[in-house]
Write a protein that holds these residues in place. Structure first.
Motif, PDB file in Angstrom:
ATOM      1  N   ASP A 175      -5.360  12.826 -10.622  1.00 13.78           N
ATOM      2  CA  ASP A 175      -3.591  13.127 -11.068  1.00 13.78           C
ATOM      3  C   ASP A 175      -3.212  11.673 -10.269  1.00 13.78           C
ATOM      4  O   ASP A 175      -2.077  11.272 -11.000  1.00 13.78           O
ATOM      5  N   VAL A 176      -2.849  11.196  -8.735  1.00 15.02           N
ATOM      6  CA  VAL A 176      -2.214  10.225  -7.943  1.00 15.02           C
ATOM      7  C   VAL A 176      -2.423   8.804  -8.973  1.00 15.02           C
ATOM      8  O   VAL A 176      -1.296   8.148  -8.934  1.00 15.02           O
ATOM      9  N   ALA A 177      -4.083   8.656 -10.023  1.00 18.96           N
ATOM     10  CA  ALA A 177      -3.952   7.532 -10.208  1.00 18.96           C
ATOM     11  C   ALA A 177      -3.066   7.576 -11.402  1.00 18.96           C
ATOM     12  O   ALA A 177      -2.728   6.335 -12.040  1.00 18.96           O
ATOM     13  N   GLY A 178      -3.154   8.437 -12.290  1.00 18.00           N
ATOM     14  CA  GLY A 178      -2.649   8.659 -13.102  1.00 18.00           C
ATOM     15  C   GLY A 178      -1.010   8.943 -13.016  1.00 18.00           C
ATOM     16  O   GLY A 178      -0.057   7.895 -13.313  1.00 18.00           O
ATOM     17  N   GLU A 179      -0.660   9.048 -11.952  1.00 11.26           N
ATOM     18  CA  GLU A 179       0.814   9.364 -11.628  1.00 11.26           C
ATOM     19  C   GLU A 179       1.218   7.428 -11.120  1.00 11.26           C
ATOM     20  O   GLU A 179       2.326   7.332 -11.369  1.00 11.26           O
ATOM     21  N   ALA A 180       0.539   7.456 -10.594  1.00  7.80           N
ATOM     22  CA  ALA A 180       0.945   6.206  -9.892  1.00  7.80           C
ATOM     23  C   ALA A 180       0.360   4.732 -10.720  1.00  7.80           C
ATOM     24  O   ALA A 180       0.544   3.645 -11.004  1.00  7.80           O
ATOM     25  N   GLU A 181      -0.204   4.945 -12.071  1.00  9.57           N
ATOM     26  CA  GLU A 181      -0.021   4.113 -12.762  1.00  9.57           C
ATOM     27  C   GLU A 181      -1.558   3.421 -13.020  1.00  9.57           C
ATOM     28  O   GLU A 181      -1.055   2.725 -12.692  1.00  9.57           O
TER      29      GLU A 181
ATOM     30  N   ALA B 169       0.068  -1.481   0.185  1.00  9.16           N
ATOM     31  CA  ALA B 169      -0.309  -0.077  -0.007  1.00  9.16           C
ATOM     32  C   ALA B 169       0.695   1.221   0.461  1.00  9.16           C
ATOM     33  O   ALA B 169       1.712   1.253   0.649  1.00  9.16           O
ATOM     34  N   GLN B 170       0.196   2.141  -0.229  1.00  5.82           N
ATOM     35  CA  GLN B 170       0.902   3.270  -0.768  1.00  5.82           C
ATOM     36  C   GLN B 170      -0.141   4.689  -0.571  1.00  5.82           C
ATOM     37  O   GLN B 170      -1.266   4.649   0.118  1.00  5.82           O
ATOM     38  N   GLN B 171       0.560   5.651   0.599  1.00  4.56           N
ATOM     39  CA  GLN B 171       0.030   6.862   0.703  1.00  4.56           C
ATOM     40  C   GLN B 171       0.146   7.819   0.168  1.00  4.56           C
ATOM     41  O   GLN B 171       1.611   7.972  -0.136  1.00  4.56           O
ATOM     42  N   ARG B 172      -0.597   9.176  -0.221  1.00  5.66           N
ATOM     43  CA  ARG B 172      -0.159   9.989  -0.570  1.00  5.66           C
ATOM     44  C   ARG B 172      -0.963  11.470  -0.638  1.00  5.66           C
ATOM     45  O   ARG B 172      -2.615  11.100  -0.009  1.00  5.66           O
ATOM     46  N   THR B 173      -0.629  11.973  -0.100  1.00  5.61           N
ATOM     47  CA  THR B 173      -1.317  13.604   0.511  1.00  5.61           C
ATOM     48  C   THR B 173      -0.810  14.221  -0.481  1.00  5.61           C
ATOM     49  O   THR B 173       0.250  15.195  -1.269  1.00  5.61           O
ATOM     50  N   VAL B 174      -2.349  15.512  -0.777  1.00  7.01           N
ATOM     51  CA  VAL B 174      -2.106  15.994  -2.470  1.00  7.01           C
ATOM     52  C   VAL B 174      -2.890  16.962  -2.452  1.00  7.01           C
ATOM     53  O   VAL B 174      -4.195  17.005  -1.500  1.00  7.01           O
ATOM     54  N   PHE B 175      -2.266  18.374  -2.193  1.00 15.24           N
ATOM     55  CA  PHE B 175      -3.490  19.455  -1.318  1.00 15.24           C
ATOM     56  C   PHE B 175      -3.591  19.775  -3.299  1.00 15.24           C
ATOM     57  O   PHE B 175      -3.284  20.894  -3.962  1.00 15.24           O
ATOM     58  N   ALA B 176      -5.308  19.834  -3.593  1.00 17.25           N
ATOM     59  CA  ALA B 176      -5.311  19.834  -4.597  1.00 17.25           C
ATOM     60  C   ALA B 176      -6.968  19.844  -4.492  1.00 17.25           C
ATOM     61  O   ALA B 176      -7.892  19.492  -3.695  1.00 17.25           O
ATOM     62  N   GLU B 177      -8.202  20.388  -5.023  1.00 17.50           N
ATOM     63  CA  GLU B 177      -9.519  19.509  -5.574  1.00 17.50           C
ATOM     64  C   GLU B 177      -9.491  18.705  -5.804  1.00 17.50           C
ATOM     65  O   GLU B 177      -8.698  17.799  -6.366  1.00 17.50           O
ATOM     66  N   PRO B 178     -10.048  17.713  -4.951  1.00 18.06           N
ATOM     67  CA  PRO B 178     -10.411  16.672  -5.001  1.00 18.06           C
ATOM     68  C   PRO B 178     -10.350  15.552  -5.586  1.00 18.06           C
ATOM     69  O   PRO B 178      -9.368  14.868  -6.035  1.00 18.06           O
ATOM     70  N   ALA B 179     -11.229  15.202  -6.669  1.00 20.54           N
ATOM     71  CA  ALA B 179     -11.347  15.098  -7.922  1.00 20.54           C
ATOM     72  C   ALA B 179     -10.037  15.472  -8.708  1.00 20.54           C
ATOM     73  O   ALA B 179      -9.622  14.394  -9.147  1.00 20.54           O
ATOM     74  N   SER B 180      -9.934  15.527  -8.826  1.00 21.95           N
ATOM     75  CA  SER B 180      -8.598  15.986  -9.823  1.00 21.95           C
ATOM     76  C   SER B 180      -7.480  16.044  -9.047  1.00 21.95           C
ATOM     77  O   SER B 180      -6.362  15.661  -9.602  1.00 21.95           O
TER      78      SER B 180
END
Length: 167
Positions: A16-22, A1-12
């Motif tokens: 974005d994380v789904a794309g980066e993590a393939e 499992a991986q965890q990412r914290t992103v400061f962005a509008e939730p959907a985008s």
């Protein structure tokens, strides 16, 4: 499992994380609401569904985990109609690994109240015509499954699609 914290509008941020993590799919919570709100999935879930090309699985809070002895997608019901998004759902289900789609059930619902013009609702042949159309859609889905070497079955139901699919 991986965890990412992103400061962005939730959907985008999710997309974005789904794309980066393939990632090959996204799983989101679907919050249960009351009244008019229950007609919508939720702002973030709806935005992700509309903006990503990835398959999105929504899970409500009342869903219980799968029995440990069974695969998560062992029996998959694929709701189908004549739309492009329905064809994409069909193809996504057909693309699941064989062990995750031991049983695919294509289900098409003939909805007299929704799939007809108000003036046609008094036509005594309307139900038969809509059911025949649903059977054609289901047969096309089965043919596509056969072409992919996938065993599947189909069901044609009548009534309100939400109620019929849940039943």
């Amino acid at each position: 499992a991986q965890q990412r914290t992103v400061f962005a509008e939730p959907a985008s941020g999710i997309i974005d994380v789904a794309g980066e993590a393939e990632c090959r799919s996204i799983v989101l919570a679907s919050h249960r609401a009351e009244g008019v709100e229950k007609l919508l999935l939720g702002r973030t879930t709806n935005a992700v569904l509309r903006a990503t090309p990835l398959p999105v699985l929504t899970i409500g809070s009342d869903v219980r985990s799968v029995d440990g002895g069974r695969r998560c997608f062992e029996r998959v019901l694929v709701a189908i109609d004549d739309s492009e998004s329905s064809k994409a759902a069909r193809d996504a289900a057909l693309g699941l690994p064989a062990e995750d789609r031991r049983t695919l059930i294509f289900c098409c619902v003939a909805d007299v109240d929704h799939d007809s013009d108000p003036g046609d609702r008094d036509d005594p042949t309307l139900g038969n015509r809509l059911t025949a159309r649903a059977e054609t859609i289901a047969e096309r889905a089965l043919a596509s499954a056969r072409a992919h070497g996938v065993a599947a079955e189909s069901r044609v139901l009548e009534g309100n699609p939400s109620d019929a699919l849940i039943a």
